[in-house]
Design a protein around this motif. Sequence first.
Motif, PDB file in Angstrom:
ATOM      1  N   LYS A 127       0.627  -1.058   0.159  1.00 54.42           N
ATOM      2  CA  LYS A 127       0.203   0.212  -0.046  1.00 54.42           C
ATOM      3  C   LYS A 127       0.575   1.431   0.557  1.00 54.42           C
ATOM      4  O   LYS A 127       0.501   1.980  -0.666  1.00 54.42           O
ATOM      5  CB  LYS A 127      -1.039   0.092   1.356  1.00 54.42           C
ATOM      6  CG  LYS A 127      -2.145  -0.910   1.193  1.00 54.42           C
ATOM      7  CD  LYS A 127      -2.568  -1.090   2.318  1.00 54.42           C
ATOM      8  CE  LYS A 127      -3.794  -1.814   2.332  1.00 54.42           C
ATOM      9  NZ  LYS A 127      -4.607  -2.183   3.891  1.00 54.42           N
ATOM     10  N   MET A 128       2.179   1.292   0.548  1.00 53.73           N
ATOM     11  CA  MET A 128       2.576   2.719   1.014  1.00 53.73           C
ATOM     12  C   MET A 128       3.353   2.269  -0.793  1.00 53.73           C
ATOM     13  O   MET A 128       4.182   3.700  -0.836  1.00 53.73           O
ATOM     14  CB  MET A 128       4.128   2.266   1.560  1.00 53.73           C
ATOM     15  CG  MET A 128       3.595   1.754   2.934  1.00 53.73           C
ATOM     16  SD  MET A 128       5.022   1.421   4.521  1.00 53.73           S
ATOM     17  CE  MET A 128       5.737   2.885   4.559  1.00 53.73           C
ATOM     18  N   VAL A 129       3.387   2.102  -1.001  1.00 56.45           N
ATOM     19  CA  VAL A 129       4.009   1.702  -2.886  1.00 56.45           C
ATOM     20  C   VAL A 129       3.418   2.408  -3.805  1.00 56.45           C
ATOM     21  O   VAL A 129       3.974   2.398  -4.918  1.00 56.45           O
ATOM     22  CB  VAL A 129       5.532   1.433  -2.978  1.00 56.45           C
ATOM     23  CG1 VAL A 129       6.845   1.533  -2.593  1.00 56.45           C
ATOM     24  CG2 VAL A 129       4.929   0.031  -3.578  1.00 56.45           C
ATOM     25  N   ALA A 130       2.008   2.075  -3.508  1.00 56.41           N
ATOM     26  CA  ALA A 130       0.929   1.963  -3.911  1.00 56.41           C
ATOM     27  C   ALA A 130       0.728   3.079  -5.488  1.00 56.41           C
ATOM     28  O   ALA A 130       0.936   3.900  -4.739  1.00 56.41           O
ATOM     29  CB  ALA A 130      -0.468   0.904  -4.241  1.00 56.41           C
ATOM     30  N   GLN A 131       0.325   3.370  -7.009  1.00 51.88           N
ATOM     31  CA  GLN A 131       0.116   4.517  -7.138  1.00 51.88           C
ATOM     32  C   GLN A 131      -1.341   4.308  -7.400  1.00 51.88           C
ATOM     33  O   GLN A 131      -2.371   3.386  -7.986  1.00 51.88           O
ATOM     34  CB  GLN A 131       0.682   4.360  -8.078  1.00 51.88           C
ATOM     35  CG  GLN A 131       2.584   4.437  -8.305  1.00 51.88           C
ATOM     36  CD  GLN A 131       3.064   5.410  -7.833  1.00 51.88           C
ATOM     37  OE1 GLN A 131       2.854   6.658  -8.237  1.00 51.88           O
ATOM     38  NE2 GLN A 131       3.329   4.953  -6.537  1.00 51.88           N
ATOM     39  N   PRO A 132      -1.882   5.744  -7.712  1.00 52.20           N
ATOM     40  CA  PRO A 132      -2.917   5.795  -8.472  1.00 52.20           C
ATOM     41  C   PRO A 132      -3.795   4.477  -9.109  1.00 52.20           C
ATOM     42  O   PRO A 132      -3.074   4.664 -10.309  1.00 52.20           O
ATOM     43  CB  PRO A 132      -2.975   7.405  -8.984  1.00 52.20           C
ATOM     44  CG  PRO A 132      -2.253   7.860  -8.764  1.00 52.20           C
ATOM     45  CD  PRO A 132      -1.356   6.501  -8.607  1.00 52.20           C
ATOM     46  N   GLY A 133      -5.034   3.881  -9.028  1.00 54.01           N
ATOM     47  CA  GLY A 133      -6.164   3.041 -10.395  1.00 54.01           C
ATOM     48  C   GLY A 133      -5.464   1.664  -9.442  1.00 54.01           C
ATOM     49  O   GLY A 133      -6.179   0.512  -9.844  1.00 54.01           O
ATOM     50  N   GLU A 134      -3.999   1.641  -8.936  1.00 53.92           N
ATOM     51  CA  GLU A 134      -3.858  -0.101  -8.261  1.00 53.92           C
ATOM     52  C   GLU A 134      -4.691   0.415  -7.675  1.00 53.92           C
ATOM     53  O   GLU A 134      -5.361   0.926  -6.932  1.00 53.92           O
ATOM     54  CB  GLU A 134      -2.777  -0.282  -8.126  1.00 53.92           C
ATOM     55  CG  GLU A 134      -1.153   0.284  -8.967  1.00 53.92           C
ATOM     56  CD  GLU A 134       0.200   0.068  -8.566  1.00 53.92           C
ATOM     57  OE1 GLU A 134       1.507   0.051  -9.911  1.00 53.92           O
ATOM     58  OE2 GLU A 134       0.551   0.116  -8.033  1.00 53.92           O
ATOM     59  N   SER A 135      -5.034  -1.376  -7.404  1.00 55.80           N
ATOM     60  CA  SER A 135      -5.785  -2.046  -6.321  1.00 55.80           C
ATOM     61  C   SER A 135      -5.468  -1.611  -4.527  1.00 55.80           C
ATOM     62  O   SER A 135      -6.386  -1.641  -3.882  1.00 55.80           O
ATOM     63  CB  SER A 135      -5.553  -3.810  -6.197  1.00 55.80           C
ATOM     64  OG  SER A 135      -4.780  -4.585  -5.899  1.00 55.80           O
ATOM     65  N   GLU A 136      -4.319  -1.567  -4.424  1.00 47.79           N
ATOM     66  CA  GLU A 136      -3.631  -1.499  -3.227  1.00 47.79           C
ATOM     67  C   GLU A 136      -3.825   0.047  -2.785  1.00 47.79           C
ATOM     68  O   GLU A 136      -3.369   0.172  -1.698  1.00 47.79           O
ATOM     69  CB  GLU A 136      -2.302  -2.275  -3.152  1.00 47.79           C
ATOM     70  CG  GLU A 136      -2.523  -3.492  -3.271  1.00 47.79           C
ATOM     71  CD  GLU A 136      -2.982  -4.355  -2.163  1.00 47.79           C
ATOM     72  OE1 GLU A 136      -3.409  -4.048  -1.267  1.00 47.79           O
ATOM     73  OE2 GLU A 136      -3.720  -5.841  -2.101  1.00 47.79           O
ATOM     74  N   TYR A 137      -3.682   0.618  -4.151  1.00 48.11           N
ATOM     75  CA  TYR A 137      -3.806   2.731  -3.430  1.00 48.11           C
ATOM     76  C   TYR A 137      -4.919   2.454  -2.906  1.00 48.11           C
ATOM     77  O   TYR A 137      -5.860   2.207  -2.937  1.00 48.11           O
ATOM     78  CB  TYR A 137      -4.156   2.910  -4.874  1.00 48.11           C
ATOM     79  CG  TYR A 137      -2.982   4.458  -4.576  1.00 48.11           C
ATOM     80  CD1 TYR A 137      -2.127   5.285  -4.895  1.00 48.11           C
ATOM     81  CD2 TYR A 137      -4.366   5.819  -5.307  1.00 48.11           C
ATOM     82  CE1 TYR A 137      -1.868   6.189  -5.024  1.00 48.11           C
ATOM     83  CE2 TYR A 137      -4.685   6.677  -4.797  1.00 48.11           C
ATOM     84  CZ  TYR A 137      -2.474   7.739  -5.106  1.00 48.11           C
ATOM     85  OH  TYR A 137      -2.748   7.913  -5.218  1.00 48.11           O
ATOM     86  N   GLY A 138      -4.487   4.115  -1.949  1.00 47.74           N
ATOM     87  CA  GLY A 138      -5.557   4.472  -0.753  1.00 47.74           C
ATOM     88  C   GLY A 138      -4.476   5.110  -0.135  1.00 47.74           C
ATOM     89  O   GLY A 138      -4.025   5.567  -0.240  1.00 47.74           O
ATOM     90  N   ARG A 139      -5.591   5.523   0.830  1.00 50.94           N
ATOM     91  CA  ARG A 139      -5.612   6.784   2.278  1.00 50.94           C
ATOM     92  C   ARG A 139      -3.733   6.705   2.280  1.00 50.94           C
ATOM     93  O   ARG A 139      -3.333   7.959   2.344  1.00 50.94           O
ATOM     94  CB  ARG A 139      -6.233   6.538   3.116  1.00 50.94           C
ATOM     95  CG  ARG A 139      -6.385   7.624   4.291  1.00 50.94           C
ATOM     96  CD  ARG A 139      -7.123   7.138   5.530  1.00 50.94           C
ATOM     97  NE  ARG A 139      -7.377   5.772   5.909  1.00 50.94           N
ATOM     98  CZ  ARG A 139      -8.369   6.000   7.080  1.00 50.94           C
ATOM     99  NH1 ARG A 139      -9.513   6.363   7.199  1.00 50.94           N
ATOM    100  NH2 ARG A 139      -8.230   4.658   7.345  1.00 50.94           N
ATOM    101  N   LEU A 140      -2.986   5.564   2.982  1.00 51.73           N
ATOM    102  CA  LEU A 140      -2.493   5.356   3.599  1.00 51.73           C
ATOM    103  C   LEU A 140      -1.195   5.683   2.608  1.00 51.73           C
ATOM    104  O   LEU A 140       0.190   6.522   2.773  1.00 51.73           O
ATOM    105  CB  LEU A 140      -2.146   3.298   3.832  1.00 51.73           C
ATOM    106  CG  LEU A 140      -0.168   3.213   4.202  1.00 51.73           C
ATOM    107  CD1 LEU A 140      -0.114   4.106   5.498  1.00 51.73           C
ATOM    108  CD2 LEU A 140      -0.390   2.162   5.145  1.00 51.73           C
ATOM    109  N   SER A 141      -1.790   5.462   1.517  1.00 52.41           N
ATOM    110  CA  SER A 141      -0.865   5.746  -0.187  1.00 52.41           C
ATOM    111  C   SER A 141      -0.661   6.746  -0.246  1.00 52.41           C
ATOM    112  O   SER A 141       0.993   7.091  -0.932  1.00 52.41           O
ATOM    113  CB  SER A 141      -1.076   4.959  -1.115  1.00 52.41           C
ATOM    114  OG  SER A 141      -1.883   3.264  -1.417  1.00 52.41           O
ATOM    115  N   VAL A 142      -1.361   7.858  -0.045  1.00 57.87           N
ATOM    116  CA  VAL A 142      -1.101   9.166  -0.777  1.00 57.87           C
ATOM    117  C   VAL A 142      -0.896   9.950   0.266  1.00 57.87           C
ATOM    118  O   VAL A 142       0.466  10.569  -0.098  1.00 57.87           O
ATOM    119  CB  VAL A 142      -2.804   9.546  -0.874  1.00 57.87           C
ATOM    120  CG1 VAL A 142      -2.638  11.298  -1.058  1.00 57.87           C
ATOM    121  CG2 VAL A 142      -3.834   8.805  -1.773  1.00 57.87           C
ATOM    122  N   ALA A 143      -0.903   9.116   1.632  1.00 53.89           N
ATOM    123  CA  ALA A 143      -0.842  10.235   3.228  1.00 53.89           C
ATOM    124  C   ALA A 143       1.297   9.606   3.035  1.00 53.89           C
ATOM    125  O   ALA A 143       1.583  11.281   3.574  1.00 53.89           O
ATOM    126  CB  ALA A 143      -1.052   9.587   3.877  1.00 53.89           C
TER     127      ALA A 143
END
Length: 244
Positions: free
Chosen positions: A129-145
């Motif tokens: 989640k930490m390295v996921a990019q926009p549109g990927e399944s793991e992308y979310g609140r944690l990724s952006v922050a």
Amino acid sequence: MSVEPLKKFGQHFLISREVAEFMVEAAGVTKDDTLLEIGPGRGMITNYLARRAGKLYFIEKDERLRGDLAFLLGNVHPIWGDAMYEAWPKDANKLVSNLPFNIASQVLFMIPEGMELAVLGVQKEVGEKMVAQPGESEYGRLSVAIQLLFKVEHLKNFPPSVFEPVPKVGLAVVRLKPLKRPENWPELEEFIRKIFCYPNKSVNNALKLAGYPEGLAETGGRKKVRNLTGTDVVRLVRQLHKST
């Protein structure tokens, strides 16, 4: 006799020398470094850190581990308490830890801006989640922050068998380098938390559901929330200020 892991502390003790050596190398530890480790457990990483660093602090909540950690060198300074509430040493320039699973996500946001880097072991799904990019399944609140606060590198995955007891998920080792924290970070954090409750909604619909003014998204309002970048979030919060 070694201490048995307690579920209430989220304890999965690292038993792999390979992981410990990998993390120390990834942090580039030298005698010039003052390190902090959170949740040393039985001291697998701690032993390697103490040999390489000039000074090492650790924060450990479970005082049953005093015996397991008694072998450590004189440059080690224990802090017995909860890392969520204890003051972190201000002179530590690097954080190297296999984070307890039950507090890993919270600890990430406690890393000070002035710290040089952090090399951390986290649950594999958290690392993704930490390295996921926009549109990927793991992308979310944690990724952006996290990506607004740090330059994030996913270094390597390890299997669950590196722990005792063996957890259901594997380990991801990540390296974080703090970026300049946005001045309005609390506001950004709240906005991210609210808007990413609706990842599959359009930005316009999500804003409405989250209680923000209609028409806030001047551009890109039809974009799905799961496709928002950190830059998009900063822009939306800036527009929120203009509308109030």
